[in-house]
Design a protein around this motif. Structure first.
Motif, PDB file in Angstrom:
ATOM      1  N   CYS A   1      -8.227   1.981   5.780  1.00  0.00           N
ATOM      2  CA  CYS A   1      -9.128   0.822   5.709  1.00  0.00           C
ATOM      3  C   CYS A   1      -9.860   0.787   4.368  1.00  0.00           C
ATOM      4  N   ASP A   2     -10.188   1.952   3.849  1.00  0.00           N
ATOM      5  CA  ASP A   2     -10.897   2.028   2.576  1.00  0.00           C
ATOM      6  C   ASP A   2     -10.058   1.425   1.451  1.00  0.00           C
ATOM      7  N   LEU A   3      -8.751   1.674   1.474  1.00  0.00           N
ATOM      8  CA  LEU A   3      -7.875   1.112   0.449  1.00  0.00           C
ATOM      9  C   LEU A   3      -7.846  -0.409   0.529  1.00  0.00           C
ATOM     10  N   GLU A   4      -7.870  -0.945   1.749  1.00  0.00           N
ATOM     11  CA  GLU A   4      -7.881  -2.398   1.911  1.00  0.00           C
ATOM     12  C   GLU A   4      -9.218  -2.984   1.453  1.00  0.00           C
ATOM     13  N   ILE A   5     -10.303  -2.257   1.667  1.00  0.00           N
ATOM     14  CA  ILE A   5     -11.619  -2.710   1.191  1.00  0.00           C
ATOM     15  C   ILE A   5     -11.644  -2.712  -0.333  1.00  0.00           C
TER      16      ILE A   5
ATOM     17  N   GLY B   1      -7.396  -3.752  13.556  1.00  0.00           N
ATOM     18  CA  GLY B   1      -6.227  -3.594  12.696  1.00  0.00           C
ATOM     19  C   GLY B   1      -6.144  -2.170  12.195  1.00  0.00           C
ATOM     20  N   CYS B   2      -4.935  -1.732  11.905  1.00  0.00           N
ATOM     21  CA  CYS B   2      -4.760  -0.355  11.447  1.00  0.00           C
ATOM     22  C   CYS B   2      -3.813  -0.336  10.251  1.00  0.00           C
ATOM     23  N   PRO B   3      -4.322  -0.528   9.073  1.00  0.00           N
ATOM     24  CA  PRO B   3      -5.622  -1.064   8.698  1.00  0.00           C
ATOM     25  C   PRO B   3      -5.598  -2.593   8.712  1.00  0.00           C
ATOM     26  N   PRO B   4      -6.762  -3.213   8.811  1.00  0.00           N
ATOM     27  CA  PRO B   4      -6.799  -4.671   8.715  1.00  0.00           C
ATOM     28  C   PRO B   4      -6.514  -5.109   7.280  1.00  0.00           C
ATOM     29  N   THR B   5      -6.029  -6.313   7.141  1.00  0.00           N
ATOM     30  CA  THR B   5      -5.724  -6.827   5.804  1.00  0.00           C
ATOM     31  C   THR B   5      -7.021  -7.153   5.063  1.00  0.00           C
ATOM     32  N   PRO B   6      -6.978  -7.193   3.740  1.00  0.00           N
ATOM     33  CA  PRO B   6      -8.169  -7.607   2.998  1.00  0.00           C
ATOM     34  C   PRO B   6      -8.658  -8.994   3.415  1.00  0.00           C
ATOM     35  N   THR B   7      -7.734  -9.878   3.754  1.00  0.00           N
ATOM     36  CA  THR B   7      -8.119 -11.216   4.208  1.00  0.00           C
ATOM     37  C   THR B   7      -8.926 -11.144   5.499  1.00  0.00           C
TER      38      THR B   7
ATOM     39  N   ALA C   1     -14.189 -11.342   8.201  1.00  0.00           N
ATOM     40  CA  ALA C   1     -15.237 -10.711   9.007  1.00  0.00           C
ATOM     41  C   ALA C   1     -16.575 -10.696   8.269  1.00  0.00           C
ATOM     42  N   ILE C   2     -16.527 -10.424   6.973  1.00  0.00           N
ATOM     43  CA  ILE C   2     -17.764 -10.432   6.178  1.00  0.00           C
ATOM     44  C   ILE C   2     -18.376 -11.822   6.200  1.00  0.00           C
ATOM     45  N   LEU C   3     -17.556 -12.835   5.973  1.00  0.00           N
ATOM     46  CA  LEU C   3     -18.054 -14.209   5.961  1.00  0.00           C
ATOM     47  C   LEU C   3     -18.510 -14.654   7.345  1.00  0.00           C
ATOM     48  N   THR C   4     -17.829 -14.181   8.404  1.00  0.00           N
ATOM     49  CA  THR C   4     -18.255 -14.490   9.773  1.00  0.00           C
ATOM     50  C   THR C   4     -19.621 -13.882  10.049  1.00  0.00           C
ATOM     51  N   ALA C   5     -19.803 -12.626   9.649  1.00  0.00           N
ATOM     52  CA  ALA C   5     -21.097 -11.967   9.869  1.00  0.00           C
ATOM     53  C   ALA C   5     -22.212 -12.689   9.123  1.00  0.00           C
ATOM     54  N   VAL C   6     -21.921 -13.089   7.893  1.00  0.00           N
ATOM     55  CA  VAL C   6     -22.926 -13.765   7.081  1.00  0.00           C
ATOM     56  C   VAL C   6     -23.260 -15.135   7.667  1.00  0.00           C
ATOM     57  N   SER C   7     -22.244 -15.903   8.041  1.00  0.00           N
ATOM     58  CA  SER C   7     -22.493 -17.259   8.540  1.00  0.00           C
ATOM     59  C   SER C   7     -23.135 -17.272   9.911  1.00  0.00           C
TER      60      SER C   7
END
Length: 181
Positions: free
Chosen positions: A57-61, A159-165, A170-176
């Motif tokens: 996951c860190d690599l995708e981040i 996801g294992c790992p989830p995609t960057p998209t 998720a970041i935008l969902t949390a923010v909105s």
């Protein structure tokens, strides 16, 4: 040597086709930047915490910072200190050794704060479950399990790992959906 070159020429290029653009994922970057600046007063600051992951996951981040995803172009940046963060991005099941550190990081993050659990391990405990049942939430002698077992989580990204998209969504969902915006 010539055999290898002949084989390469005979085989040709074997790569995946690049993904096609998806207009549903297109963001109105100036509007998002304006909302972030209006409510936060600066760029959205994210502190990434590895609580015991395998680093998938860190690599995708990390891919979020490349030119293709360009998360900083949206007014979102990663910071080194939780005291400067608006959001915690937590990967992996929380190992027993990281439990106190994660709680301290959460406590050091100023209000209002958001938490996003990334990957199957962060959401459910993943493959680190003691008997692979959903009932134990990934808890074992060495693992506290999912991130929500230790600190409150606003958004979970499976996801294992989830995609960057998916992570960006998720970041935008949390923010909105937060009280920040």
């Amino acid at each position: 040597m010539y055999q290898i070159i002949k084989q390469i020429l005979r085989t040709g290029i074997k790569t995946e086709t690049p993904p096609q653009p998806d207009d549903a994922l297109r963001l109105d970057a100036p509007q998002l930047q304006q909302k972030i600046l209006q409510h936060v007063g600066r760029a959205l600051a994210i502190r990434h915490v590895d609580a015991g992951s395998c680093n998938g996951c860190d690599l995708e981040i990390h891919a979020l910072n490349n030119a293709y995803y360009n998360i900083e172009g949206l007014g979102i940046q990663f910071v080194a200190s939780p005291r400067h963060a608006d959001m915690l991005l937590v990967t992996g099941p929380v190992s027993r050794h990281m439990e106190t550190a994660l709680k301290r990081t959460y406590d050091a993050t100023p209000e209002p704060k958001l938490v996003v659990a990334v990957g199957d391990c962060g959401c459910t405990g993943g493959i680190f479950c003691a008997d692979h049942s959903a009932a134990d939430n990934g808890e074992s002698y060495a693992s506290c399990g999912k991130v929500a077992s230790v600190i409150p989580v606003d958004v979970a990204v499976p996801g294992c790992p989830p995609t960057p998209t998916a992570i960006l969504q998720a970041i935008l969902t949390a923010v909105s959906a937060s009280k920040i915006l």
